[in-house]
Design a protein around this motif. Structure first.
Motif, short mmCIF file in Angstrom:
data_model
loop_
_atom_site.label_atom_id
_atom_site.label_comp_id
_atom_site.label_asym_id
_atom_site.label_seq_id
_atom_site.Cartn_x
_atom_site.Cartn_y
_atom_site.Cartn_z
N MET A 1 0.85 -1.20 0.00
CA MET A 1 0.00 0.00 0.00
C MET A 1 0.89 1.24 0.00
SD MET A 1 -2.96 1.04 2.75
CE MET A 1 -3.85 -0.47 2.39
N PRO A 2 0.70 2.13 -0.98
CA PRO A 2 1.58 3.31 -1.05
C PRO A 2 1.40 4.21 0.16
CG PRO A 2 0.39 2.97 -3.10
CD PRO A 2 -0.23 2.06 -2.09
N ASP A 3 2.48 4.83 0.56
CA ASP A 3 2.42 5.84 1.61
C ASP A 3 2.65 7.21 0.98
OD1 ASP A 3 2.07 4.21 3.92
OD2 ASP A 3 4.15 3.57 3.73
N PHE A 4 2.04 8.23 1.57
CA PHE A 4 2.38 9.59 1.19
C PHE A 4 3.69 9.95 1.90
CE2 PHE A 4 -2.03 9.99 -0.19
CZ PHE A 4 -1.89 10.79 -1.31
N ILE A 5 4.69 10.24 1.11
CA ILE A 5 6.03 10.57 1.61
C ILE A 5 6.22 12.08 1.53
CG2 ILE A 5 8.51 10.19 1.34
CD1 ILE A 5 6.91 7.69 2.13
N GLU A 6 6.69 12.68 2.60
CA GLU A 6 6.91 14.13 2.62
C GLU A 6 8.22 14.44 1.91
OE1 GLU A 6 6.12 17.78 5.74
OE2 GLU A 6 6.85 15.86 6.52
N VAL A 7 8.15 15.09 0.75
CA VAL A 7 9.34 15.39 -0.05
C VAL A 7 9.84 16.81 0.19
CG1 VAL A 7 8.73 13.69 -1.81
CG2 VAL A 7 7.96 16.07 -2.07
N ALA A 8 9.03 17.63 0.85
CA ALA A 8 9.36 19.00 1.24
C ALA A 8 8.35 19.35 2.33
CB ALA A 8 9.25 19.96 0.05
N PRO A 9 8.57 20.43 3.09
CA PRO A 9 7.65 20.74 4.17
C PRO A 9 6.19 20.80 3.72
CG PRO A 9 9.61 22.09 4.37
CD PRO A 9 9.73 21.36 3.06
N ARG A 10 5.38 19.90 4.27
CA ARG A 10 3.94 19.81 4.00
C ARG A 10 3.63 19.61 2.50
NH1 ARG A 10 1.09 24.80 6.49
NH2 ARG A 10 2.97 25.83 5.74
N VAL A 11 4.50 18.87 1.83
CA VAL A 11 4.23 18.42 0.46
C VAL A 11 4.50 16.92 0.44
CG1 VAL A 11 4.79 18.62 -1.99
CG2 VAL A 11 4.96 20.64 -0.50
N TRP A 12 3.43 16.15 0.19
CA TRP A 12 3.52 14.69 0.24
C TRP A 12 3.23 14.10 -1.14
CZ3 TRP A 12 0.89 17.66 3.83
CH2 TRP A 12 1.34 17.62 5.15
N VAL A 13 3.97 13.05 -1.50
CA VAL A 13 3.79 12.37 -2.78
C VAL A 13 3.52 10.89 -2.51
CG1 VAL A 13 4.82 11.75 -5.00
CG2 VAL A 13 5.35 13.97 -3.95
N ALA A 14 2.49 10.35 -3.17
CA ALA A 14 2.25 8.91 -3.17
C ALA A 14 2.38 8.42 -4.60
CB ALA A 14 0.86 8.58 -2.61
N HIS A 15 3.18 7.38 -4.77
CA HIS A 15 3.45 6.82 -6.10
C HIS A 15 2.70 5.50 -6.21
CE1 HIS A 15 5.72 5.88 -9.74
NE2 HIS A 15 5.90 4.68 -9.25
N TYR A 16 1.79 5.41 -7.17
CA TYR A 16 0.95 4.22 -7.34
C TYR A 16 1.43 3.40 -8.53
CZ TYR A 16 -2.00 6.39 -3.88
OH TYR A 16 -2.45 6.95 -2.71
N GLU A 17 1.47 2.08 -8.33
CA GLU A 17 2.08 1.19 -9.32
C GLU A 17 1.37 1.23 -10.66
OE1 GLU A 17 5.12 -1.14 -10.60
OE2 GLU A 17 4.91 -0.17 -8.64
N TRP A 18 0.01 1.27 -10.63
CA TRP A 18 -0.72 1.31 -11.90
C TRP A 18 -0.40 2.61 -12.62
CZ3 TRP A 18 -6.52 2.65 -12.68
CH2 TRP A 18 -6.88 2.38 -14.02
N MET A 19 0.23 2.48 -13.77
CA MET A 19 0.64 3.60 -14.62
C MET A 19 1.69 4.50 -13.97
SD MET A 19 -2.99 4.67 -16.39
CE MET A 19 -3.84 4.95 -14.83
N HIS A 20 2.23 4.07 -12.81
CA HIS A 20 3.26 4.86 -12.10
C HIS A 20 2.80 6.29 -11.82
CE1 HIS A 20 6.14 1.62 -12.54
NE2 HIS A 20 5.82 1.53 -13.81
N VAL A 21 1.50 6.43 -11.54
CA VAL A 21 0.91 7.76 -11.31
C VAL A 21 1.36 8.32 -9.96
CG1 VAL A 21 -1.28 8.90 -10.77
CG2 VAL A 21 -1.10 7.44 -12.78
N ASN A 22 1.61 9.60 -9.93
CA ASN A 22 1.89 10.31 -8.68
C ASN A 22 0.69 11.15 -8.28
OD1 ASN A 22 4.58 9.43 -8.25
ND2 ASN A 22 5.31 10.91 -9.77
N ILE A 23 0.29 11.03 -7.01
CA ILE A 23 -0.72 11.89 -6.42
C ILE A 23 -0.02 12.74 -5.36
CG2 ILE A 23 -2.95 12.01 -5.25
CD1 ILE A 23 -3.07 10.57 -7.95
N VAL A 24 -0.26 14.05 -5.37
CA VAL A 24 0.45 14.96 -4.47
C VAL A 24 -0.55 15.67 -3.57
CG1 VAL A 24 2.02 16.93 -4.33
CG2 VAL A 24 2.25 15.29 -6.21
N LEU A 25 -0.18 15.81 -2.30
CA LEU A 25 -0.93 16.61 -1.35
C LEU A 25 -0.09 17.79 -0.91
CD1 LEU A 25 -2.40 13.82 0.96
CD2 LEU A 25 -3.66 15.15 -0.75
N VAL A 26 -0.68 18.98 -0.95
CA VAL A 26 -0.01 20.19 -0.49
C VAL A 26 -0.80 20.70 0.71
CG1 VAL A 26 0.81 22.49 -1.10
CG2 VAL A 26 0.65 20.71 -2.87
#
Length: 283
Positions: A1-26
């Motif tokens: 299960m993908p986790d949202f990883i914090e790549v910068a302060p309060r910016v999280w990225v989850a990488h999903y295997e299907w189509m290698h799609v990235n979903i971002v939360l700000v």
């Protein structure tokens, strides 16, 4: 299960295997902005569960980076799961979501053995509600986020998201890491390099760049991709100017990528060339 990883302060990225799609939360003091929503209602429910598990705040807004289905087919699910909220996109993307989705539904209806067929066909469209033509700033409370249409490239309606205080840029499908960017039948290969020049101008040497698909990259990666796209554009111009017909361009050109990936690029490039840059073959 993908986790949202914090790549910068309060910016999280989850990488999903299907189509290698990235979903971002700000994150901001007023809530979370989600950039892109995945490619089906079923997959969007997985994303929604991941948002809750992160526990970083309420989801209060969505952004679709362009009109392709794998970036907005989760819109309706997010609204169902979290309540009504603005959905941002460019004017062009909003105006072409239904046309693009129709092609996707027709494609999946015609193939019987794809494991994702039923979940894609079961998806309900939810159109963007807030659009812009050039640039707009979103207020998340204690931080501002910029949506910018830098020009035509992957589509005519691409946007990038800039988070200035975190030095993060979300590139949509103008930048891809998992595979070379898709130059499809609705792309603009001759304009894409100069569009990326504008995008590069929004970056510093330390900018964290999140592509639409694949792993997080940096400015140098985007520069390299711009070089490749520039070579493709200039090769098309050169071949056409020397009278090489479109039907022979893939075989005669020296391409930075597998020519099999560039059939649409050549066709679209030849279509977009001004007549003054095309020379009829000598007979």
């Amino acid at each position: 299960m993908p986790d949202f990883i914090e790549v910068a302060p309060r910016v999280w990225v989850a990488h999903y295997e299907w189509m290698h799609v990235n979903i971002v939360l700000v994150g901001g003091s007023d809530g979370l902005l989600m950039v892109d929503t995945h490619g089906s209602a079923a997959q969007a429910r997985v994303v929604a569960d991941d948002v809750r598990r992160l526990g970083a705040g309420p989801l209060t807004g969505l952004v679709n980076t362009h009109e392709h289905w794998d970036h907005h087919f989760g819109n309706a699910t997010m609204v169902e799961e979290f309540g009504e909220m603005p959905v941002h996109a460019t004017d062009w993307a909003r105006d072409h979501v239904e046309e693009s989705a129709t092609r996707t539904f027709e494609h999946y209806a015609q193939i019987g053995d794809d494991p994702r067929r039923e979940e894609v066909l079961a998806t309900t469209l939810h159109l963007p509600t807030h659009t812009f033509s050039s640039a707009v700033q979103l207020d998340l409370g204690d931080r501002a986020v910029e949506l910018i249409h830098p020009g035509r490239g992957h589509t005519a309606g691409d946007l990038v998201v800039r988070i200035p205080d975190a030095d993060v840029l979300l590139g949509g499908d103008l930048v891809e890491e998992s595979d070379p960017p898709s130059i499809g039948d609705d792309s603009f290969p001759l304009e894409w390099p100069t569009t990326l020049d504008l995008v590069l101008g929004l970056m510093t040497d330390r900018t964290v760049v999140v592509p639409g698909h694949g792993q997080v990259v940096d400015k140098a990666f985007v520069q390299d991709q711009r070089v490749d796209l520039g070579v493709i554009a200039e090769t098309i111009r050169d071949l056409a100017s020397r009278g090489v017909p479109q039907s022979e361009a893939l075989a005669q050109g020296e391409w930075p990528w597998d020519p099999r990936l560039l059939e649409s690029a050549v066709r679209r490039g030849y279509e977009h060339l001004p007549r003054s840059q095309r020379r009829l073959p000598l007979v």
